[in-house]
Scaffold this motif. Structure first.
Motif, short mmCIF file in Angstrom:
data_model
loop_
_atom_site.label_atom_id
_atom_site.label_comp_id
_atom_site.label_asym_id
_atom_site.label_seq_id
_atom_site.Cartn_x
_atom_site.Cartn_y
_atom_site.Cartn_z
N ARG A 113 23.09 7.61 -4.37
CA ARG A 113 22.11 6.76 -4.77
C ARG A 113 22.35 5.15 -4.35
O ARG A 113 23.58 4.89 -4.60
CB ARG A 113 21.58 6.82 -6.19
N VAL A 135 16.55 2.65 -9.12
CA VAL A 135 16.91 3.44 -7.96
C VAL A 135 16.24 2.88 -6.74
O VAL A 135 14.95 2.99 -6.77
CB VAL A 135 16.75 4.79 -8.37
N GLU A 176 17.82 7.42 -2.32
CA GLU A 176 18.65 8.67 -2.61
C GLU A 176 18.94 9.46 -1.69
O GLU A 176 17.70 9.77 -0.79
CB GLU A 176 18.16 9.32 -4.06
N TYR A 236 21.56 1.78 -6.26
CA TYR A 236 20.71 0.93 -7.48
C TYR A 236 20.74 -0.51 -7.18
O TYR A 236 21.93 -0.89 -6.52
CB TYR A 236 21.56 1.44 -8.78
N ALA A 245 24.89 13.60 -5.12
CA ALA A 245 23.99 12.83 -4.55
C ALA A 245 24.62 11.53 -4.23
O ALA A 245 25.39 11.05 -4.97
CB ALA A 245 22.81 12.68 -5.67
N ARG A 292 24.93 15.51 -9.54
CA ARG A 292 23.53 15.26 -9.90
C ARG A 292 23.22 15.51 -11.29
O ARG A 292 22.46 15.13 -12.23
CB ARG A 292 22.66 16.17 -8.92
N TRP A 325 26.26 1.36 -5.02
CA TRP A 325 26.09 2.55 -4.49
C TRP A 325 26.69 3.54 -5.58
O TRP A 325 27.90 3.25 -5.70
CB TRP A 325 26.64 2.87 -2.98
#
Length: 504
Positions: free
Chosen positions: A482, A470, A473, A484, A480, A443, A438
């Motif tokens: 996200r 990704v 999100e 991964y 942000a 951004r 995470w």
């Protein structure tokens, strides 16, 4: 007359003070103030020395109860005290009604309301500045300066740019053409306060990189500050600014006499003006919250202008020699209160919008809520840049049990705000052992609009782009969250499933 403005400011300050989210500066106050006193002392040697006294105060405040409302209560109280002191100064230099008008105008000002609900030192600095201004008047009248020097010194320790208040007070005394005895007394008190500030100035100069993000002020910057001071609504702005200009006609009284305009105009203009000019010829230092204390001069200037309008010739001649009597004082006072009520009505939408966490530069609570929907205990997390760790420090529940892959030493133990990060090579090796991670990030860093200086952050970004994809999100303003994941290869096992899109 001071009670009504203080009460009005208190009510407006408490209105939706529990707005449900801290922005990054408040979060710094929250996490630093909950450290031990030795840990705070160690931090101040490397960063945020200018806020040291405030952090010490908030350490004891948050020891009672550590939540967002308690974090903001000192600022609410400071704003209420400031409104009351504005009224006291106005009543002392003009009439009680002038003080009442000025104090209420301060209370309904959106800028005052904004910082009344912020867990930073600026509302307390404004209260100290107005306390010092009231004690300046006492010093001129009675020759006692020890209280002025003490309050001025403490105020400057709450924020060092409050020292510009000394220049404003010097201009006030010059306009009043006071005698040598007053200059000596004031000068000694001001020098003592300045000398007490020297240790913090020396330390904070070495920490100037903290404000490297500031930009040089422009004409638009000055105009924006005037609108914040005199009214965000065009109608309110032009009427109040016009009254302040009328009040400027009475800026200088007789020899040795301090006037309301003589206090108000220097207080409004000198501090912000000097800081803007300095920022044009050196590394920028100006931001409006640093001169919040100057806001108190604006309603005093407006009240001075209103008093001059009311004090037009007492009788207006009529044909035949008949005259018109002056309106009763009570009627004039009520008319002024009606005008203040109209100002509140015009600016109320701004006051209401300001209670929305989205009106701050960022909302860390919403970022933490977004993370909490997917992050689970044992998950790996990266913060890009390291300052994004502020979210986890302010709202640790959303990240409980996670593994911070880049952290080598926590902030409290290392004397830093956000902790010390491991070397880039070590972070790369840690990333090699995870299938998903995470990322809580700015951004602008994720999208490449801002190039990070830290080699650790550059390494993290490179590995994420080369070895991960990704999988989800959530965007919250400038931040942000996200997820991964490593792509599945024929020789690798299945990657743990990310949260379903419906959860985002």
């Amino acid at each position: 007359m001071a009670g009504a403005p203080a009460l009005a400011m208190l009510v407006l300050g408490l209105w939706r003070v529990d707005r449900g989210g801290m922005w990054r500066d408040e979060a710094v106050t929250f996490q630093v103030a909950r450290r031990t006193l030795p840990q705070i002392w160690r931090l101040l040697h490397g960063v945020d020395a200018v806020h040291g006294l405030y952090y010490l105060l908030m350490h004891f405040v948050l020891a009672v109860r550590a939540d967002e409302v308690v974090l903001r209560l000192p600022s609410v109280a400071g704003a209420a005290v400031t409104a009351g002191l504005v009224a006291r100064v106005g009543a002392r230099l003009a009439r009680p009604r002038a003080g009442l008008w000025a104090g209420l105008l301060y209370a309904v000002n959106p800028m005052a309301g904004h910082y009344a609900q912020e867990g930073r030192s600026y509302a307390l600095v404004a209260a100290g500045a107005m306390g010092a201004t009231l004690l300046l008047l006492r010093g001129v009248e009675k020759g006692s300066w020890w209280g002025y020097g003490l309050v001025l010194g403490v105020t400057c320790w709450l924020h060092e740019f409050a020292v510009l208040l000394v220049l404003a007070h010097g201009v006030t005394l010059a306009l009043a053409r006071v005698g040598a005895r007053i200059w000596r007394g004031w000068g000694c008190a001001a020098v003592a306060a300045g000398a007490a500030l020297v240790p913090m100035v020396l330390v904070s100069r070495a920490q100037a990189a903290q404000v490297a993000w500031l930009r040089r002020p422009t004409i638009e910057t000055a105009e924006g500050l005037l609108r914040s001071f005199f009214g965000v609504s065009p109608g309110v702005y032009w009427v109040c600014l016009g009254l302040a200009v009328v009040g400027a006609a009475g800026v200088s009284g007789g020899r040795g006499k301090v006037t309301l305009a003589g206090v108000a105009l220097p207080l409004t203009l000198v501090g912000p003006g000097v800081l803007m000019l300095v920022s044009l010829s050196s590394p920028p230092l100006y931001v409006d919250r640093y001169v919040l204390y100057a806001l108190a001069g604006a309603p005093l200037a407006v009240a001075a202008g209103a008093e001059r309008v009311v004090a037009l010739p007492a009788r207006i001649g009529r044909p035949g020699g008949r005259v018109r009597p002056r309106p009763p004082s009570v009627a004039v006072t009520l008319l002024g209160l009606l005008a203040v009520a109209l100002v509140l009505l015009q600016q109320f939408p701004v006051l209401r919008q300001d209670r929305d966490p989205a009106r701050r530069p960022d909302d860390l609570a919403s970022v933490a809520r977004a993370a909490a929907r997917g992050v689970r205990a044992g998950d790996a997390v990266l913060y890009l840049p390291g300052s994004a760790r502020n979210t986890a420090l302010a709202y640790p529940g959303a990240f409980r049990g996670t593994r911070d892959l880049a952290l080598a030493e926590p902030g409290a133990g290392s004397g830093t705000l956000y902790g010390v990060e491991a070397p880039a090579g070590q972070v790369r090796r840690r990333l090699a052992g995870v299938a998903r991670v995470w990322v809580v990030a700015d951004r602008a860093v994720l999208t490449g609009r801002r190039t990070p200086r830290s080699p650790v952050v550059r390494t993290e970004l490179a590995v994420l782009r080369q070895e991960f994809r990704v999988a989800g999100e959530a965007v919250r303003g400038r931040d942000a969250v996200r997820l991964y994941v490593r792509p599945v290869s024929p020789r690798s096992g299945p990657v743990p499933s990310p949260p379903r899109p419906a959860r985002w």
